[in-house]
Design an enzyme around this catalytic site. Sequence first.
Site, PDB file in Angstrom:
ATOM      1  N   LEU A 139       0.727  -1.526   0.327  1.00 26.75           N
ATOM      2  CA  LEU A 139       0.298   0.271  -0.277  1.00 26.75           C
ATOM      3  C   LEU A 139       1.291   1.410  -0.178  1.00 26.75           C
ATOM      4  CD1 LEU A 139      -2.413  -2.031   2.522  1.00 26.75           C
ATOM      5  CD2 LEU A 139      -2.772  -1.256   0.103  1.00 26.75           C
TER       6      LEU A 139
ATOM      7  N   ARG B  99       2.817   4.132  -2.442  1.00 23.44           N
ATOM      8  CA  ARG B  99       2.051   5.312  -3.027  1.00 23.44           C
ATOM      9  C   ARG B  99       0.783   4.639  -4.067  1.00 23.44           C
ATOM     10  NH1 ARG B  99       4.099  11.123  -4.442  1.00 23.44           N
ATOM     11  NH2 ARG B  99       1.794  12.060  -5.252  1.00 23.44           N
ATOM     12  N   MET B 100       1.340   4.054  -4.928  1.00 23.86           N
ATOM     13  CA  MET B 100       0.809   3.431  -6.116  1.00 23.86           C
ATOM     14  C   MET B 100       0.052   2.724  -5.419  1.00 23.86           C
ATOM     15  SD  MET B 100       3.081   2.710  -9.832  1.00 23.86           S
ATOM     16  CE  MET B 100       2.121   2.428 -11.328  1.00 23.86           C
ATOM     17  N   GLY B 101       0.501   1.789  -4.914  1.00 24.25           N
ATOM     18  CA  GLY B 101      -0.523   1.027  -4.910  1.00 24.25           C
ATOM     19  C   GLY B 101      -1.883   1.065  -4.003  1.00 24.25           C
TER      20      GLY B 101
ATOM     21  N   ASP C  52      -0.290  -4.146   4.596  1.00 25.04           N
ATOM     22  CA  ASP C  52       1.125  -3.713   4.126  1.00 25.04           C
ATOM     23  C   ASP C  52       1.629  -3.858   5.735  1.00 25.04           C
ATOM     24  OD1 ASP C  52       2.848  -1.310   2.042  1.00 25.04           O
ATOM     25  OD2 ASP C  52       3.197  -1.370   4.132  1.00 25.04           O
TER      26      ASP C  52
ATOM     27  N   GLY D 247       1.729   5.824 -12.374  1.00 28.15           N
ATOM     28  CA  GLY D 247       2.624   6.288 -10.869  1.00 28.15           C
ATOM     29  C   GLY D 247       2.166   6.869 -10.218  1.00 28.15           C
TER      30      GLY D 247
ATOM     31  N   LYS E 285       6.112  -3.976 -20.289  1.00 27.15           N
ATOM     32  CA  LYS E 285       6.974  -3.447 -20.059  1.00 27.15           C
ATOM     33  C   LYS E 285       8.274  -2.781 -19.118  1.00 27.15           C
ATOM     34  CE  LYS E 285       5.229  -0.396 -16.637  1.00 27.15           C
ATOM     35  NZ  LYS E 285       5.870   0.271 -15.691  1.00 27.15           N
TER      36      LYS E 285
ATOM     37  N   GLU F  86      11.094   4.640 -22.442  1.00 25.72           N
ATOM     38  CA  GLU F  86      11.308   6.533 -21.551  1.00 25.72           C
ATOM     39  C   GLU F  86      12.126   7.139 -21.614  1.00 25.72           C
ATOM     40  OE1 GLU F  86      10.586   6.316 -17.037  1.00 25.72           O
ATOM     41  OE2 GLU F  86       8.306   6.158 -18.319  1.00 25.72           O
ATOM     42  N   TYR F  87      13.012   5.589 -20.928  1.00 22.86           N
ATOM     43  CA  TYR F  87      14.301   6.483 -20.951  1.00 22.86           C
ATOM     44  C   TYR F  87      15.800   6.781 -21.765  1.00 22.86           C
ATOM     45  CZ  TYR F  87      15.909   3.044 -16.875  1.00 22.86           C
ATOM     46  OH  TYR F  87      16.437   2.233 -15.342  1.00 22.86           O
TER      47      TYR F  87
END
Length: 301
Positions: A8, A10-12, A30, A123, A173, A180-181
């Site tokens: 849990l 931030r993203m979760g 968590d 994100g 992914k 993305e890099y």
Amino acid sequence: MKLGMIGLGRMGANMAQRLMRGGHQLAGFDPKPEARKNLEDKGAESADSLAALVAKLPAPRTLWLMVPAGEITDGTLTNLLRLLAAGDTVIDGGNSNYKDTLRRAKTFADKKINYVDCGTSGGVWGLAEGFSMMIGGDEAAVERLRPIFETLAPAKDQGWGRVGPVGAGHFTKMVHNGIEYGLMQAYAEGFSILQHKSEFSLDLHQIADIWRYGSVVRSWLLDLTAAALEKNPAMTGIAPYVDDSGEGRWTVAEAIDLNVSAPVITLSLLERLRSRDADSFSDKLLAAMRNQFGGHAIKKE
């Protein structure tokens, strides 16, 4: 369907909140009490152990992992394997290496437990914008989970899909993050060139904002770049150190294994590694070489 959420952060937490907004029942675990309290404050149940979480879910159970790749994921799955039964489903929504995913999936398949890998992007913006999800796994298992994916996605028919068998989601992914890099590096280099043209006194935020509309280089990443430049035009207080979480390395390694030329992604990874060498021996040696063969001056520290 009542879903169990493990992890849990931030993203979760954002995923859990979006699911609850969509009418899904949720119980979460968590190891941090404050994370569990945050989930309870939003109206969901929490559990103080994996066993307690599993006990709160009706069979067949579905559990979504949002924990860091590597040993933490392995440890969590090892514990879950002892608690779950045939017909249950585990979704790994983290950035696991697809080779680890294939290994783990076989272990769970031996127990007749479904294993679904979900490469997840979005994100901190996923709660408001929706998450992009690249899913690997058995077709029937993924189809059964459709209501979950439709709720988390930007729209029911956008931003998510089963891309192939188990392992395909995390593989896709991985390549997504490699791209993305390269995109990030190109923007960073371009704005650095603009910033160094001091006689023009260019307003980098203004330029980023112009490019956001109608330009062929417009993107969500450029939107975020513009926001960063508006907030801190000179990047004051930010160390020139760029971390990486592994996906770029895996992408480069896979490109080599597949005999695919990927110079942009590879160089963007190398630039990140370079940013961490505050006392670069190689640069010092280059300066010494120039002095040896050409008598070029050496700057003293």
